[in-house]
Design a protein around this motif. Structure first.
Motif, PDB file in Angstrom:
ATOM      1  N   ALA A  70      47.816  39.860  41.441  1.00  9.23           N
ATOM      2  CA  ALA A  70      46.614  40.530  40.950  1.00  9.23           C
ATOM      3  C   ALA A  70      46.650  40.682  39.430  1.00  9.23           C
ATOM      4  N   LEU A  71      47.833  41.011  38.898  1.00 12.98           N
ATOM      5  CA  LEU A  71      47.959  41.125  37.441  1.00 12.98           C
ATOM      6  C   LEU A  71      47.767  39.769  36.777  1.00 12.98           C
ATOM      7  N   MET A  72      48.295  38.720  37.382  1.00 12.32           N
ATOM      8  CA  MET A  72      48.099  37.391  36.816  1.00 12.32           C
ATOM      9  C   MET A  72      46.659  36.920  36.959  1.00 12.32           C
ATOM     10  N   GLN A  85      51.555  30.001  43.015  1.00  8.67           N
ATOM     11  CA  GLN A  85      52.914  30.194  43.517  1.00  8.67           C
ATOM     12  C   GLN A  85      53.047  31.502  44.287  1.00  8.67           C
ATOM     13  N   LEU A  86      52.287  32.500  43.869  1.00  8.57           N
ATOM     14  CA  LEU A  86      52.340  33.813  44.518  1.00  8.57           C
ATOM     15  C   LEU A  86      51.432  33.889  45.741  1.00  8.57           C
ATOM     16  N   GLY A  87      50.770  32.781  46.052  1.00  6.58           N
ATOM     17  CA  GLY A  87      49.957  32.707  47.257  1.00  6.58           C
ATOM     18  C   GLY A  87      48.613  33.392  47.166  1.00  6.58           C
ATOM     19  N   SER A  88      48.049  33.466  45.960  1.00  5.34           N
ATOM     20  CA  SER A  88      46.773  34.147  45.802  1.00  5.34           C
ATOM     21  C   SER A  88      45.740  33.205  45.178  1.00  5.34           C
ATOM     22  N   HIS A  89      44.683  33.769  44.639  1.00  5.67           N
ATOM     23  CA  HIS A  89      43.561  32.985  44.136  1.00  5.67           C
ATOM     24  C   HIS A  89      43.086  33.527  42.794  1.00  5.67           C
ATOM     25  N   THR A  90      42.423  32.683  42.024  1.00  6.77           N
ATOM     26  CA  THR A  90      41.822  33.132  40.775  1.00  6.77           C
ATOM     27  C   THR A  90      40.532  33.896  41.079  1.00  6.77           C
ATOM     28  N   SER A  91      39.983  34.546  40.078  1.00 13.14           N
ATOM     29  CA  SER A  91      38.804  35.388  40.283  1.00 13.14           C
ATOM     30  C   SER A  91      37.589  34.566  40.704  1.00 13.14           C
ATOM     31  N   MET A  92      36.882  35.057  41.708  1.00 13.65           N
ATOM     32  CA  MET A  92      35.655  34.402  42.161  1.00 13.65           C
ATOM     33  C   MET A  92      34.508  34.615  41.182  1.00 13.65           C
ATOM     34  N   LEU A  93      34.700  35.513  40.215  1.00 15.84           N
ATOM     35  CA  LEU A  93      33.659  35.805  39.235  1.00 15.84           C
ATOM     36  C   LEU A  93      33.870  35.077  37.910  1.00 15.84           C
ATOM     37  N   ASN A  94      34.744  34.079  37.898  1.00 17.13           N
ATOM     38  CA  ASN A  94      35.032  33.371  36.652  1.00 17.13           C
ATOM     39  C   ASN A  94      33.791  32.808  35.946  1.00 17.13           C
ATOM     40  N   PRO A  95      32.806  32.263  36.673  1.00 20.54           N
ATOM     41  CA  PRO A  95      31.601  31.798  35.971  1.00 20.54           C
ATOM     42  C   PRO A  95      30.891  32.919  35.205  1.00 20.54           C
ATOM     43  N   VAL A  96      30.885  34.117  35.792  1.00 19.21           N
ATOM     44  CA  VAL A  96      30.254  35.272  35.133  1.00 19.21           C
ATOM     45  C   VAL A  96      31.053  35.659  33.895  1.00 19.21           C
ATOM     46  N   TRP A  97      32.388  35.726  34.047  1.00 25.49           N
ATOM     47  CA  TRP A  97      33.218  36.095  32.903  1.00 25.49           C
ATOM     48  C   TRP A  97      33.049  35.099  31.755  1.00 25.49           C
ATOM     49  N   PHE A  98      33.027  33.808  32.082  1.00 23.08           N
ATOM     50  CA  PHE A  98      32.920  32.788  31.034  1.00 23.08           C
ATOM     51  C   PHE A  98      31.585  32.902  30.306  1.00 23.08           C
ATOM     52  N   ALA A  99      30.497  33.024  31.063  1.00 21.53           N
ATOM     53  CA  ALA A  99      29.170  33.085  30.455  1.00 21.53           C
ATOM     54  C   ALA A  99      29.030  34.309  29.554  1.00 21.53           C
ATOM     55  N   GLY A 100      29.511  35.460  30.033  1.00 21.88           N
ATOM     56  CA  GLY A 100      29.410  36.676  29.239  1.00 21.88           C
ATOM     57  C   GLY A 100      30.226  36.597  27.956  1.00 21.88           C
ATOM     58  N   ALA A 101      31.434  36.048  28.070  1.00 21.96           N
ATOM     59  CA  ALA A 101      32.291  35.928  26.890  1.00 21.96           C
ATOM     60  C   ALA A 101      31.716  34.937  25.888  1.00 21.96           C
ATOM     61  N   THR A 144      39.024  44.166  34.016  1.00 18.14           N
ATOM     62  CA  THR A 144      40.370  44.163  34.584  1.00 18.14           C
ATOM     63  C   THR A 144      40.415  44.819  35.961  1.00 18.14           C
ATOM     64  N   ARG A 145      39.681  45.890  36.120  1.00 18.19           N
ATOM     65  CA  ARG A 145      39.692  46.568  37.418  1.00 18.19           C
ATOM     66  C   ARG A 145      39.016  45.718  38.486  1.00 18.19           C
ATOM     67  N   THR A 146      37.973  44.989  38.108  1.00 15.22           N
ATOM     68  CA  THR A 146      37.294  44.113  39.060  1.00 15.22           C
ATOM     69  C   THR A 146      38.162  42.910  39.397  1.00 15.22           C
ATOM     70  N   ALA A 147      38.740  42.289  38.360  1.00 16.24           N
ATOM     71  CA  ALA A 147      39.537  41.084  38.571  1.00 16.24           C
ATOM     72  C   ALA A 147      40.805  41.355  39.382  1.00 16.24           C
ATOM     73  N   TYR A 148      41.290  42.568  39.366  1.00 17.50           N
ATOM     74  CA  TYR A 148      42.490  42.887  40.140  1.00 17.50           C
ATOM     75  C   TYR A 148      42.265  42.581  41.623  1.00 17.50           C
ATOM     76  N   TYR A 149      41.022  42.773  42.085  1.00 21.28           N
ATOM     77  CA  TYR A 149      40.717  42.596  43.505  1.00 21.28           C
ATOM     78  C   TYR A 149      39.908  41.333  43.799  1.00 21.28           C
ATOM     79  N   ILE A 150      39.033  40.935  42.837  1.00 22.23           N
ATOM     80  CA  ILE A 150      38.076  39.839  43.146  1.00 22.23           C
ATOM     81  C   ILE A 150      38.345  38.647  42.238  1.00 22.23           C
TER      82      ILE A 150
END
Length: 209
Positions: A49-51, A101-117, A203-209
């Motif tokens: 989640a931190l990564m 490697q940790l068996g997880s996934h990247t944020s499903m909101l990455n398109p939103v983060w990229f556009a906003g940034a 950060t709080r959103t990305a920890y979970y989604i």
């Protein structure tokens, strides 16, 4: 108008590659020679989640540096943003690899983060080079604080993640120092506060989604 359109098309293409996770690191992963630790499932989830947060930060960094570089008023500044973006691409690749490697996934909101940034970076560039550099200094200061917090809360045994986060932090410090040396102006206090609030939401959103 055509120049602006070309820039937006190039940014759209770059954004698709970032979101699709096709970043390729130019430097070796700092965790390459470190053996994987034995961790509980809860510890693995927390590290992942931190990564994921850090990966989102690198998605945003790509958007920021691309837009700030494209709309910068001087070639030296554009070159500096391009250099920083290449190092941030290393971070993007390392983070994605570690999450897998940790068996997880990247944020499903990455398109939103990229556009906003990207829009934030464009606005900073339009405010002038000194203010754009100041935005970099403040962004890197806040990122450094987040990474320090992650180092404090990561599982003690997770040396692979620690190695990546430590190198990322060192690079972010260098990017902020370079921006300061190029003539950054201080970001007004209300904007610094707003940036901090947005960062916490992300950060709080990305920890979970």
């Amino acid at each position: 108008m055509s120049v602006l359109f070309d820039r937006l098309i190039n940014s759209f293409d770059a954004g698709l590659r970032v979101i699709a996770g096709v970043a390729v690191a130019g430097r070796a992963n700092p965790a390459l020679a470190i053996q994987e630790a034995t961790m509980s499932e809860e510890e693995r989830r927390h590290s992942a989640a931190l990564m994921r947060i850090n990966h989102v930060g690198e998605v945003c960094a790509q958007a920021l540096y691309q837009s700030q570089g494209q709309f910068a008023r001087g070639p030296a500044l554009s070159a500096q943003f391009a250099h920083a973006a290449r190092e941030e691409e290393d971070h993007l690749a390392w983070s994605a690899e570690r999450i897998e490697q940790l068996g997880s996934h990247t944020s499903m909101l990455n398109p939103v983060w990229f556009a906003g940034a990207y829009l934030l970076g464009m606005a900073a560039a339009r405010a002038g080079d000194a203010r754009s550099l100041g935005f970099v200094v403040e962004t890197e200061r806040q990122v450094e604080a987040h990474l320090d917090h992650h180092l404090d809360t990561l599982p003690v045994s997770d040396l692979r993640t620690r190695a990546i986060v430590t190198q990322m932090r060192d690079d972010e410090i260098a990017h902020g120092a370079a921006a300061q040396a190029m003539g950054a102006s201080q970001v007004p206090a209300p904007i610094r506060v707003a940036m901090g609030v947005m960062s916490k939401v992300m950060t709080r959103t990305a920890y979970y989604i």
